[in-house]
Design a protein around this motif. Sequence first.
Motif, PDB file in Angstrom:
ATOM      1  N   ALA A  92       0.841  -1.191   0.000  1.00  0.00           N
ATOM      2  CA  ALA A  92       0.000   0.000   0.000  1.00  0.00           C
ATOM      3  C   ALA A  92       0.876   1.240   0.000  1.00  0.00           C
ATOM      4  CB  ALA A  92      -0.935   0.012   1.214  1.00  0.00           C
ATOM      5  N   ALA A  93       0.296   2.353  -0.398  1.00  0.00           N
ATOM      6  CA  ALA A  93       0.998   3.631  -0.374  1.00  0.00           C
ATOM      7  C   ALA A  93       0.005   4.752  -0.139  1.00  0.00           C
ATOM      8  CB  ALA A  93       1.757   3.866  -1.686  1.00  0.00           C
TER       9      ALA A  93
ATOM     10  N   GLY B 223      -2.108  15.232   0.874  1.00  0.00           N
ATOM     11  CA  GLY B 223      -3.330  14.752   0.271  1.00  0.00           C
ATOM     12  C   GLY B 223      -3.718  13.415   0.863  1.00  0.00           C
ATOM     13  N   THR B 224      -4.760  12.824   0.325  1.00  0.00           N
ATOM     14  CA  THR B 224      -5.288  11.590   0.892  1.00  0.00           C
ATOM     15  C   THR B 224      -5.340  10.439  -0.095  1.00  0.00           C
ATOM     16  OG1 THR B 224      -7.557  12.317   0.421  1.00  0.00           O
ATOM     17  CG2 THR B 224      -6.647  12.846   2.586  1.00  0.00           C
ATOM     18  N   ARG B 225      -4.696  10.594  -1.224  1.00  0.00           N
ATOM     19  CA  ARG B 225      -4.700   9.533  -2.228  1.00  0.00           C
ATOM     20  C   ARG B 225      -4.008   8.290  -1.699  1.00  0.00           C
ATOM     21  NH1 ARG B 225      -4.785  10.201  -7.923  1.00  0.00           N
ATOM     22  NH2 ARG B 225      -5.405   8.188  -8.830  1.00  0.00           N
ATOM     23  N   THR B 226      -4.650   7.147  -1.877  1.00  0.00           N
ATOM     24  CA  THR B 226      -4.094   5.884  -1.415  1.00  0.00           C
ATOM     25  C   THR B 226      -4.069   4.866  -2.542  1.00  0.00           C
ATOM     26  OG1 THR B 226      -6.260   5.133  -0.625  1.00  0.00           O
ATOM     27  CG2 THR B 226      -4.829   6.232   0.972  1.00  0.00           C
ATOM     28  N   TYR B 227      -3.219   3.874  -2.387  1.00  0.00           N
ATOM     29  CA  TYR B 227      -3.047   2.822  -3.375  1.00  0.00           C
ATOM     30  C   TYR B 227      -2.884   1.499  -2.644  1.00  0.00           C
ATOM     31  CZ  TYR B 227      -1.585   7.085  -5.784  1.00  0.00           C
ATOM     32  OH  TYR B 227      -1.517   8.358  -6.279  1.00  0.00           O
TER      33      TYR B 227
ATOM     34  N   ILE C 202      -4.142   1.936   4.899  1.00  0.00           N
ATOM     35  CA  ILE C 202      -2.983   2.777   5.136  1.00  0.00           C
ATOM     36  C   ILE C 202      -3.454   4.167   5.541  1.00  0.00           C
ATOM     37  CG2 ILE C 202      -2.756   3.501   2.718  1.00  0.00           C
ATOM     38  CD1 ILE C 202       0.308   3.444   3.159  1.00  0.00           C
ATOM     39  N   SER C 203      -2.758   4.768   6.469  1.00  0.00           N
ATOM     40  CA  SER C 203      -3.106   6.101   6.935  1.00  0.00           C
ATOM     41  C   SER C 203      -1.838   6.832   7.342  1.00  0.00           C
ATOM     42  CB  SER C 203      -4.103   6.042   8.094  1.00  0.00           C
ATOM     43  OG  SER C 203      -3.547   5.378   9.214  1.00  0.00           O
ATOM     44  N   ARG C 204      -1.993   8.083   7.674  1.00  0.00           N
ATOM     45  CA  ARG C 204      -0.839   8.879   8.074  1.00  0.00           C
ATOM     46  C   ARG C 204      -1.232   9.945   9.085  1.00  0.00           C
ATOM     47  NH1 ARG C 204      -1.920  13.608   5.811  1.00  0.00           N
ATOM     48  NH2 ARG C 204      -2.929  13.684   3.742  1.00  0.00           N
ATOM     49  N   ASP C 205      -0.245  10.404   9.813  1.00  0.00           N
ATOM     50  CA  ASP C 205      -0.398  11.512  10.735  1.00  0.00           C
ATOM     51  C   ASP C 205       0.816  12.399  10.513  1.00  0.00           C
ATOM     52  OD1 ASP C 205      -0.498  13.314  12.864  1.00  0.00           O
ATOM     53  OD2 ASP C 205      -1.297  11.833  14.256  1.00  0.00           O
ATOM     54  N   ASN C 206       0.638  13.417   9.694  1.00  0.00           N
ATOM     55  CA  ASN C 206       1.756  14.267   9.323  1.00  0.00           C
ATOM     56  C   ASN C 206       2.379  14.974  10.526  1.00  0.00           C
ATOM     57  OD1 ASN C 206      -0.013  13.846   6.956  1.00  0.00           O
ATOM     58  ND2 ASN C 206       1.519  15.089   5.893  1.00  0.00           N
TER      59      ASN C 206
ATOM     60  N   TYR D 120       3.671   4.074  -7.784  1.00  0.00           N
ATOM     61  CA  TYR D 120       3.888   3.855  -6.356  1.00  0.00           C
ATOM     62  C   TYR D 120       4.029   2.392  -5.979  1.00  0.00           C
ATOM     63  CZ  TYR D 120       2.766   8.768  -5.774  1.00  0.00           C
ATOM     64  OH  TYR D 120       2.781  10.144  -5.843  1.00  0.00           O
ATOM     65  N   SER D 121       3.696   1.502  -6.876  1.00  0.00           N
ATOM     66  CA  SER D 121       3.783   0.079  -6.585  1.00  0.00           C
ATOM     67  C   SER D 121       5.160  -0.506  -6.872  1.00  0.00           C
ATOM     68  CB  SER D 121       2.728  -0.689  -7.387  1.00  0.00           C
ATOM     69  OG  SER D 121       2.964  -0.600  -8.773  1.00  0.00           O
ATOM     70  N   LYS D 122       6.062   0.287  -7.406  1.00  0.00           N
ATOM     71  CA  LYS D 122       7.395  -0.197  -7.745  1.00  0.00           C
ATOM     72  C   LYS D 122       8.390   0.177  -6.650  1.00  0.00           C
ATOM     73  CE  LYS D 122       6.793  -0.110 -12.741  1.00  0.00           C
ATOM     74  NZ  LYS D 122       7.321   0.408 -14.023  1.00  0.00           N
ATOM     75  N   ALA D 123       9.061  -0.828  -6.123  1.00  0.00           N
ATOM     76  CA  ALA D 123      10.026  -0.599  -5.058  1.00  0.00           C
ATOM     77  C   ALA D 123      11.167   0.297  -5.505  1.00  0.00           C
ATOM     78  CB  ALA D 123      10.567  -1.932  -4.550  1.00  0.00           C
TER      79      ALA D 123
END
Length: 124
Positions: free
Chosen positions: A49-50, A55-59, A70-74, A105-108
Motif C-alpha cells: 500500500a501507499a 493529500g489523501t490519495r491511497t493505493y 494505510i493512513s498517516r499523521d503528518n 507507487y507500486s514499484k520498489a
Amino acid sequence: QVQLVESGGGLVQAGGSLRLSCAASGRTFSMDAVGWFRQAPGKEREFVAAIRWSGTRTYYADSVKGRFTISRDNAKNTAYLHMNSLKPEDTADYYCAATYYSSSYSKATEYRYWGQGTQVTVSS
C-alpha cells in the motif's frame, strides 16, 4: 536524508489484526508518498500500500484490498498500516519506504529511503 523506523509487528493468529507504524524523521517536508512493502522468504519484495504525504490519495495491492488500510499523521511524521483479517500468506517482513517523486507507487525502485523492517507472522 530521511530515517524510517517500523514497529508493531509480531505473532498473530489467522483472522486477527495488527497495526504497523512507520516513524519518519529528517527531511519529511517534501516527501511525495510513503509506501509499505513486504517480503516473504524466497519471494520477491511486493507492494502492499501507499499514501500521498500531501493529500489523501491511497493505493493498494489487490491482495490486501478490503483488509488493509494505510493512513498517516503528518504532525507525528508517522504512517500506519492497519491489517485486518490476517491470513497465513500475509506472513512476511514488512518495510516502509519514502519517495520524493514517483510515477508508479507500486514499484520498489521508485522509493529512495527504506526502514529496517518489522516481522509479521500469522499462524493458522
